[in-house]
Design an enzyme around this catalytic site. Sequence first.
Site, PDB file in Angstrom:
ATOM      1  N   ASN A 186       0.831  -1.206   0.000  1.00  0.00           N
ATOM      2  CA  ASN A 186       0.000   0.000   0.000  1.00  0.00           C
ATOM      3  C   ASN A 186       0.868   1.259   0.000  1.00  0.00           C
ATOM      4  OD1 ASN A 186      -2.704  -0.177  -0.235  1.00  0.00           O
ATOM      5  ND2 ASN A 186      -3.137  -0.393   1.944  1.00  0.00           N
ATOM      6  N   GLU A 236      -6.856  -6.736   5.064  1.00  0.00           N
ATOM      7  CA  GLU A 236      -6.312  -7.638   4.046  1.00  0.00           C
ATOM      8  C   GLU A 236      -6.402  -9.078   4.530  1.00  0.00           C
ATOM      9  OE1 GLU A 236      -4.595  -5.638   6.022  1.00  0.00           O
ATOM     10  OE2 GLU A 236      -2.625  -6.437   6.522  1.00  0.00           O
TER      11      GLU A 236
END
Lengths: 347, 125, 204
Positions: A220, A256
């Site tokens: 990310n 996630e």
Amino acid sequence: MNKIPATAPESPKMPILRVPPPAPAQPGSNRFDMEDIFHALNLGVCVVDDCGKILLWNNWIAKHSNIKEAEALNQQLEKVFTEPVSPAFLAALKNTLTYRLPVVLSTALHRAPLPLYNAHGTQQQTRMYQSITITPIQSQLSESCCLIQITDSSPSIKREKILRSHSEILKKEATTDSLTDICNRRFFDAHYEMAVADAKRRKHSLSVFMVDIDFFKSYNDYYGHMAGDNVIKLVANALKSQLSRATDIVARYGGEEFVLVMPHLPQQVAEQFAEKLRNAVLNLEIPHLKSRPFNQITISIGLYTGIPGNGDSLLNKADVALYQAKLKGRNRYISLPLCETEEYLEQ
Amino acid sequence: MDSPIKKLLIVDDSKVSRMLIRSHILARRPEWIISEAACGEEAIALIDNDLPDYCTMDINMPGISGTDAAERMLSKYPSIKIVIFSANIQETHQERARLLGTILVAKPVTEKSITLALNCFSDSK
Amino acid sequence: MSSLSELHLDALAEVFSIGAGRAALSLSEIVGDEVRISVPSVQIINSEDINSATLSLNNGRFGAVNQHFRGPFNAEAVLLFTEDQALKIVGDMMGSQMSIDELAEFEHEAMCELGNIILNACLSAMADIFSFTLESSLPDYAVASADEILHRLKENSTQPYIMVLHIDLTIEKRHTAGNLVFLLSSASLDNLVSHLDQFLGNIT
């Protein structure tokens, strides 16, 4: 009892049916036969006297009850039908006859008080939904009677059904994760509870797979949130595509993190499946330069297989396994409980 | 030999209701001695000093409900014969009255409902 | 009209509590659950003083069921519910899983019935106790703000006083509670008072 004089001025809101006086005829007032209009009405009209005896029965009600006017007249209303009339209808009729107050029976609260049907003689024999009003009236012989008006409210019921299906869409939205289109945490929690109860009852095993994308935070940070979201979607799809049984589900558990629950698998088969999941993500070949030594997106899996008991939850045990998989270097699964040889090797 | 003079306690928060019951009862049993209470608590306190033979009890009153008051009165003085007089005649209240070994008479207070109550009182002897 | 005594009000309270009991019985038969309806207060208020604040009504939307009735006294009775409470009550009565939005489809007719049950129960109790007969129109239902409803009621009334009843309704097991306001505006409340006097005269 003080009766209201018949000459009392009528407020225009009074829905009291008055038969027009026979003479003298006003110009135009006799142009129609009231009986024709009465029989042509697209609603059910019936009048009963103070004992519940039928005095009027129009064509609409004859058609939908399949009872001819001649058969109905002078019969007791509740006995003219072969099927029972709802107690609420009879109570309302009795109240109107006793207290001379009008009564409304709504579709919402009563559905189908009278045995009336829309399609006689066909296979489909479900009662017509009705909305009914019962109004006290007086005959020209000063008898206390009740006018019963019935309208078919099926069209509004259909609208309700459409609305209900809309609500089912809303329900789907409430159980689906908007990013990945797989089940959301809320749905999973409910499903998991049922799956555990079911496994306990049948003494089946349940396999819980906790799945986590490796080094997702660095991905990310390096590739940006948009790319991160896209990875979550791709991984979710890859996991979902491995499922084939209706009893198995995959849900997004957190950021996630994913969770899969599959009943009734031997531990060995569950382990093979965990390996399939790991490979499915590996085969996506999503580059991840910040992930050493893999340089691509990988997942770690914690698997626990067992019959749910009253102790520590399978979810917690699978979480412990996931933690071990991370510690052991990621891109792998750890399956608990350990078999004897593995336990030996561990020591 | 039972004395024809009975003591009746009327428990109702409505003064009009108490007046109605009193006047209907006195029309039929002019010799009875009638006392009144406006709530359950008052009734419970009152019977310690002056134990009635019979009692009519409303349900919906300020403070404890009439059925609760009746239950407490009966546990202390099982000899009192109580009739529940209420506008609320739903099944749960009928059942509660049955469990107390009494009956529930529907308001309004009329000659008919008073007759039901009087019959219940005399059955108990 | 201003000459209503404590005893008059007590008699009216008793009449309406009997009406409430009857309404509760009817409603409980529909919902299959215990329904409690109580009438904590009966007031006669100068219509000048009636507004949403004096009736402790909030600014929300209200459902109003009204019936006109005639007899020894002619009157208009209005039953006010807050709209969301009304929908919740009807939803519980229907026992369905429908959302509030879906219920709106059935609101009109179901509210008419709910209001009709309560109004008829009160009127029939009054008729029984005072031994007279009342005739009534079918119920109408409208949704508006409390002040709009009150304004219309006052416009239609020539009387300076309006009878106000606060009604509490609870569906026991479903923990649904609602407060209803029952307004009675009459061109001939004096006739009601003379019936009250006659009734009280019989028992005092």
